[in-house]
Structures are given as C-alpha cells and as structure tokens.
Write an enzyme that holds these catalytic residues in place. Structure first.
Site, PDB file in Angstrom:
ATOM      1  N   PHE A 135       0.812  -1.216   0.000  1.00  0.00           N
ATOM      2  CA  PHE A 135       0.000   0.000   0.000  1.00  0.00           C
ATOM      3  C   PHE A 135       0.847   1.269   0.000  1.00  0.00           C
ATOM      4  CE2 PHE A 135       0.819  -1.284   4.316  1.00  0.00           C
ATOM      5  CZ  PHE A 135       1.305  -0.130   4.875  1.00  0.00           C
ATOM      6  N   ASP A 244     -12.180  -7.141   4.688  1.00  0.00           N
ATOM      7  CA  ASP A 244     -10.818  -7.616   4.964  1.00  0.00           C
ATOM      8  C   ASP A 244     -10.542  -7.663   6.459  1.00  0.00           C
ATOM      9  OD1 ASP A 244      -8.339  -8.611   4.223  1.00  0.00           O
ATOM     10  OD2 ASP A 244      -7.401  -6.638   4.092  1.00  0.00           O
TER      11      ASP A 244
END
Length: 428
Positions: A135, A244
């Site tokens: 990320f 998630d």
C-alpha cells in the site's frame, strides 16, 4: 469503488501492514522503543527511514491551502525546511532522510548532527518510518504545537490499486463514531497521496506475535469481541462492508494507553471497504456466484461464500471475525501454514479446508460461543442484517463465566496451553 473495480486480493504472503500505521507500540516502547515493523516482501524492503518526499527542485511554494481534498494535486502538503538541527528532542533521533521520489539510490548520508526536518502541511513533524507494504509507507509523526502523536500514511498516486482516497472519504463519515481513529488531513503531495491520522496502540496481530505462545489469553480475546462487533456494526450501519477483517486491522487503545486497563478496540485500514447499498439505499441485489472472479480480502480469513465466488455482504465480515478470534486464542487455524506456489493455489486449498471442516472442528477446544458465531454467520442469507446484540451477549456472558470482568487484562500467554485463570491477573 464498484464491484468490477474491486482491487485484486491480498494473500497471506502479502499481509497488510496497516496496523503499524497507527501504532508505535506502547508495549514495545517499554522495551527500548523497538517497534514491530514487518514486511511480507523482505527482499524488496527499502532503507528503514525514508522521507515523505518533496520535489527535487520545488518551485516557489504558495501559501498553504486548507483544502483537504485528496483529489487536488496542487495542494502542497509537505514542506521541507532548511537542513538545520530540529528544535524538538523527538526529532533528533530521526536520522537522515532521502530526498528521492522515484526510488533511485540514496544520496550520501547527512551528518547525524544535522538531520533533515520534514513537516506535513506545516503542522506535523515526521519522526520515523514505522511500516510499509504494497500500500505504501507509514510514518510516525508529531503535532509541532501540541506534541500529539499521529500516523502519516502515503501511497504513490500512480500505484496499481490506490486506496487512500477511498479510506479518507469513509473515515470522514465516521468521525463521530467510537472505535475509529480521527483523521486530520488528506491530500496530494507531488507523486503521493497522504493521510494524517491519530496514532493508535498496537494491533492484535502485533500483540499476538509478541506473546511467547503466539496466542492471546482466552479472557482477553473474549473482552475484545463485543467491541470488534460494535465496530463492524457501526461500519455496516453507515452503509459499508469491510471485506478484509483480520487481526492486523484491530488496534488496542490509543498511543501510550495502558493496555491492562480495558482499552478501546479500534477498526482501521478501510481502503477495501465498499458500499453495499444502491443509490436508493437498498441492498445491492445478489449476483450469481463466479468462482473465477478475483477475490478481495485475505484467503485465511475470507468467508466460505466469498471463496465460492459470491459477492461480499455483512455476513462475510462476521464470518471473517469468527476466524480471526479463533486464531487469536488457538494461535493458528487449520489452514494457516499451507505451502503454496501462488495466491490462486492458496485460495483454492484454503477453501477446501473450510468446506470439509465443521464449525466445531475449526473451533475445537474453545468455548461453544466461537463455533456458534461461525455457524451463525455461515447460515445468514446474503442481504440479512446480523444480530449484533445476540452475538455480543454470547461473549459478555462467556466473559462473566470466566471471571471478574473488572480484572486487569493480560496480553501474553507463557506457553501454548491456556493458564488456569484464563490469562487474567490482578497484579500487573
């Protein structure tokens, strides 16, 4: 984010380090400030301290704008000051930073007596990098005026699956809700999206890794579950599904909190969250399952229906929560240590385990409430709202049977077998 635009799934070998983005472990701080920073791609780790980079030859900087819109590339968020020693004691330990934006080789290190000072939006001092992953990077920071700790997260604007803009938008809608961190700033700096938020305590994943038995005490996990359910309920009530849920996405308290004193549980890293409602506020229709579609989330904690190709809904967040709390107490899940050559194979073999095992086999050795929550989630229909109150009640009553809920919390197990007192102690 539409269904067709869902990002490809992270797998167990590419676990998100988002927990580190909000924590400089208060527990680790008591052990010479050794932070827990991990990467599932160790061969690709950059040097341990990188800057929030500024352009190599910045033009004359305009007055700072208060527009916090992530989509405004002209907004200057980061200002690099002259290379003079910082005035705050906390900044002197940051060492030297690279001025590289593109990942080119680091320049020669500056003398440690004159580290480069980096500010975000002329307000937050960058202290050190505390995490990174697919990320982007996460830095610990400090408000220059109040000395409050913050987490500063960045990703490249041209990354394959940008998430910060979506995460920022959802956080803004949750600023009045308990169990979510406060967001202070979001915007674009040069080639980076940047997010500034309050820094939280350690994640459940980090605490589990610090425990000698690689598991958490039963009573401590039972204490956490009702608050974890409340976080998911709040997100669902605001029209979003998480997609998630895993131990690294739940943080314990704020930075510096006493973890023994019943801290608040926080839900973080909302980059994969999406709305499950249409423009009229109705639940999106159920689509035919497609086992070939890209999976979103983490295979280890994904629901069985997601494995089979169904769209995510609220039930899948609850099922993922059941898997992760079972793992926290047992230290592992039956499929945790699979050796596979690809993410696709990992998803396939994990699905086989979940399909072949009953809920009671998966939660073997734990109180019935764990298997009951897993079975309840699996039996829910696609658009059904989970009964959060019932699930909370199960675990509050279980906690009352295990002992006095006012006792201080213990976050480590000395060995794989649970201690007789369930892990709680009145002397810490």
């Amino acid at each position: 984010m539409s269904r067709s635009d869902s990002p490809p799934p992270p797998n167990d070998d590419q676990q998100s380090l988002s927990a580190a983005l909000f924590s400089k472990l208060s527990l680790a701080a008591n052990n010479n400030n050794s932070s827990t920073t991990t990467s599932d791609n160790p061969g690709q780790q950059p040097p341990s301290k990188l800057p929030l980079a500024a352009p190599q030859q910045p033009p004359a900087l305009p007055p700072h704008s208060t527009n916090n819109n992530l989509t405004a590339p002209q907004n200057i968020l980061l200002r690099r000051l002259p290379a003079t020693p910082p005035t705050t004691a906390s900044a002197t330990s940051t060492g030297s930073y690279s001025n590289s934006v593109t990942g080119s080789p680091l320049p020669e290190r500056r003398p440690t007596s004159a580290p480069r000072t980096v500010l975000v939006a002329e307000k937050w001092l960058v202290l050190e990098k505390i995490g990174e992953g697919s990320f982007g990077q996460v830095f610990s920071g400090e408000d220059r005026d109040t000395r409050d700790r913050v987490a500063i997260k960045r990703e490249r604007t041209d990354c394959r699956t940008p998430q910060l803009q979506n995460e920022f938008a959802i956080y803004k809608k949750l600023q009045d809700a308990e169990g979510f961190p406060k967001v202070f700033f979001g915007g674009v700096e040069d080639v980076y999206n940047v997010l500034v938020m309050e820094q939280l305590g350690p994640s459940l994943k980090e605490l589990q890794a610090m425990s000698p038995a690689l598991s958490l005490p039963l009573r401590t996990v039972v204490y956490c579950i009702p608050q974890m359910l409340q976080c998911l309920e709040t997100l669902h009530t605001r029209g979003y599904i998480f997609r998630d849920a895993k131990p690294g996405q739940f943080c314990v308290g704020r930075y510096g909190d006493d973890l023994a004193a019943h801290p608040r549980i926080y839900l973080i890293d909302l980059g994969l969250a999406v709305s499950y409602l249409d423009s009229q506020g109705k639940h999106l229709p159920k689509c035919r399952p497609d086992g070939r579609r890209h999976k979103t989330g983490t295979a280890r904690y994904a629901s069985l229906k997601v494995h089979r190709g169904y769209d995510h809904s609220r039930r899948d967040d609850i099922e993922s929560l059941a898997y992760l709390v079972i793992e926290l107490v047992r230290g592992t899940l039956p499929w945790s240590k699979l050796r596979v050559l690809s993410a696709a194979e990992g998803w396939k073999r994990t699905k086989e385990y979940k399909h072949e095992m009953t809920e009671w086999e998966i939660a073997d050795g734990l109180p019935d409430e764990f298997a009951k929550m897993l079975k309840y989630a699996r039996d829910l229909s696609y658009a059904a709202a989970p009964d959060y109150r019932m699930l909370e009640r199960w675990f509050r009553e279980l906690g009352a049977r295990l002992g006095d809920p006012r006792d201080k919390l213990v976050w480590t197990c000395p060995d794989p077998s649970l201690p007789a007192n369930g892990g709680w102690s009145t002397a810490i």
